[in-house]
Design an enzyme around this catalytic site. Structure first.
Site, short mmCIF file in Angstrom:
data_model
loop_
_atom_site.label_atom_id
_atom_site.label_comp_id
_atom_site.label_asym_id
_atom_site.label_seq_id
_atom_site.Cartn_x
_atom_site.Cartn_y
_atom_site.Cartn_z
N ASN A 1 0.84 -1.20 0.00
CA ASN A 1 0.00 0.00 0.00
C ASN A 1 0.88 1.25 0.00
O ASN A 1 1.53 1.56 0.99
CB ASN A 1 -0.89 0.00 1.24
CG ASN A 1 -1.95 1.08 1.17
OD1 ASN A 1 -2.86 1.01 0.37
ND2 ASN A 1 -1.83 2.10 2.02
N ASP B 1 -1.11 0.79 -5.88
CA ASP B 1 -0.69 -0.32 -5.01
C ASP B 1 -0.19 -1.49 -5.84
O ASP B 1 -0.37 -1.53 -7.07
CB ASP B 1 -1.87 -0.81 -4.15
CG ASP B 1 -2.56 0.32 -3.41
OD1 ASP B 1 -1.94 0.89 -2.51
OD2 ASP B 1 -3.72 0.63 -3.76
N LYS C 1 -2.15 -2.45 -9.03
CA LYS C 1 -3.57 -2.19 -8.79
C LYS C 1 -3.85 -0.69 -8.90
O LYS C 1 -3.02 0.13 -8.55
CB LYS C 1 -3.99 -2.68 -7.40
CG LYS C 1 -4.12 -4.20 -7.28
CD LYS C 1 -4.63 -4.59 -5.89
CE LYS C 1 -5.97 -3.97 -5.57
NZ LYS C 1 -7.05 -4.47 -6.48
N ASP C 2 -5.06 -0.39 -9.37
CA ASP C 2 -5.60 0.97 -9.36
C ASP C 2 -4.75 1.96 -10.16
O ASP C 2 -4.68 3.14 -9.82
CB ASP C 2 -5.77 1.47 -7.92
CG ASP C 2 -6.71 0.59 -7.12
OD1 ASP C 2 -7.69 0.10 -7.69
OD2 ASP C 2 -6.46 0.39 -5.91
N ASP D 1 -3.15 7.82 1.89
CA ASP D 1 -3.10 6.75 0.91
C ASP D 1 -2.84 7.34 -0.48
O ASP D 1 -3.42 8.36 -0.85
CB ASP D 1 -4.41 5.98 0.92
CG ASP D 1 -4.35 4.76 0.02
OD1 ASP D 1 -3.96 3.70 0.51
OD2 ASP D 1 -4.69 4.89 -1.17
N GLU E 1 -3.29 5.67 -3.41
CA GLU E 1 -4.15 5.02 -4.40
C GLU E 1 -3.45 3.90 -5.16
O GLU E 1 -3.99 2.80 -5.31
CB GLU E 1 -4.71 6.04 -5.40
CG GLU E 1 -5.90 5.56 -6.19
CD GLU E 1 -7.18 5.55 -5.38
OE1 GLU E 1 -7.79 4.47 -5.29
OE2 GLU E 1 -7.56 6.60 -4.82
#
Length: 205
Positions: free
Chosen positions: A105, A125, A138-139, A121, A123
């Site tokens: 993360n 990951d 991811k994302d 965060d 975003e």
């Protein structure tokens, strides 16, 4: 100045700070707090907190607008090394609480407060499932959208760089966390933590 360490079982409020304003908060439980590692557990049912006042240039937190009010499913364990812009999160799945995988993360390095820790965060990951041969990003598209929204002004290169650094370490076979955390079990005596009164009013660092 020596910062206060948390004891195992202490409630540690994890807040997200967006452009100097408290944007989100949730209560976690301290598992370990040593010079080399801060391990925090977010248990099932831990409430989410969203400040009711303040103007946020990127809008309200997406979990607030989606109606998410507490963590659901199995809890997750978050492993942080001092000064690093990511955590290694441990996830479990299924009725037997089987290990699901490692989640890298990307986030601001943790800053300690009188009630817990502050971060944001990022975003973007990486995810490495328990049965997978390799990690996946991811994302990526969502991260690009957040940049358009102005959530991370001047931070895009640093965030991408941290992701690339993690990917390079994984490609090189390096593991900077203890794989034994996959078998970790929470203390059944721990109650579901609550956000303390005034959690959002504690000054940011």
């Amino acid at each position: 100045m020596v910062e206060r360490r948390f004891a195992s079982g202490d409630v540690v409020v994890r807040r997200e700070i967006l452009r100097g304003e408290v944007w989100f908060g949730c209560p976690t439980i301290c598992v370990e707090d040593s010079p080399d590692l801060l391990a925090l557990y977010l248990p099932p049912g831990a409430e989410f907190g969203f400040p009711t006042d303040g103007e946020f240039p990127c809008g309200r937190h997406p979990w607030e607008t989606a109606g998410h009010r507490a963590w659901s499913g199995h809890g997750k364990l978050m492993l942080h090394r001092p000064g690093e812009a990511h955590s290694v999160d441990v996830f479990w799945t299924g009725p037997q609480r089987d290990f699901a995988g490692w989640y890298f993360n990307l986030q601001d390095p943790l800053r300690r407060t009188p009630v817990g820790v502050d971060t944001l965060d990022h975003e973007l990951d990486l995810w490495w499932g328990a049965d997978d041969d390799r990690y996946v990003w991811k994302d990526v598209e969502m991260f690009a959208q957040r940049l358009v929204e102005g959530r991370y002004p001047g931070m895009a290169d640093a965030i991408r760089g941290e992701g690339d650094r993690i990917a390079a370490l994984l490609d090189a076979g390096q593991r900077w966390w203890d794989p034994a955390w996959a078998r970790w079990q929470p203390d059944p005596a721990w109650p579901t933590p609550r956000l303390p009164a005034g959690w959002a009013a504690v000054p940011t660092r």
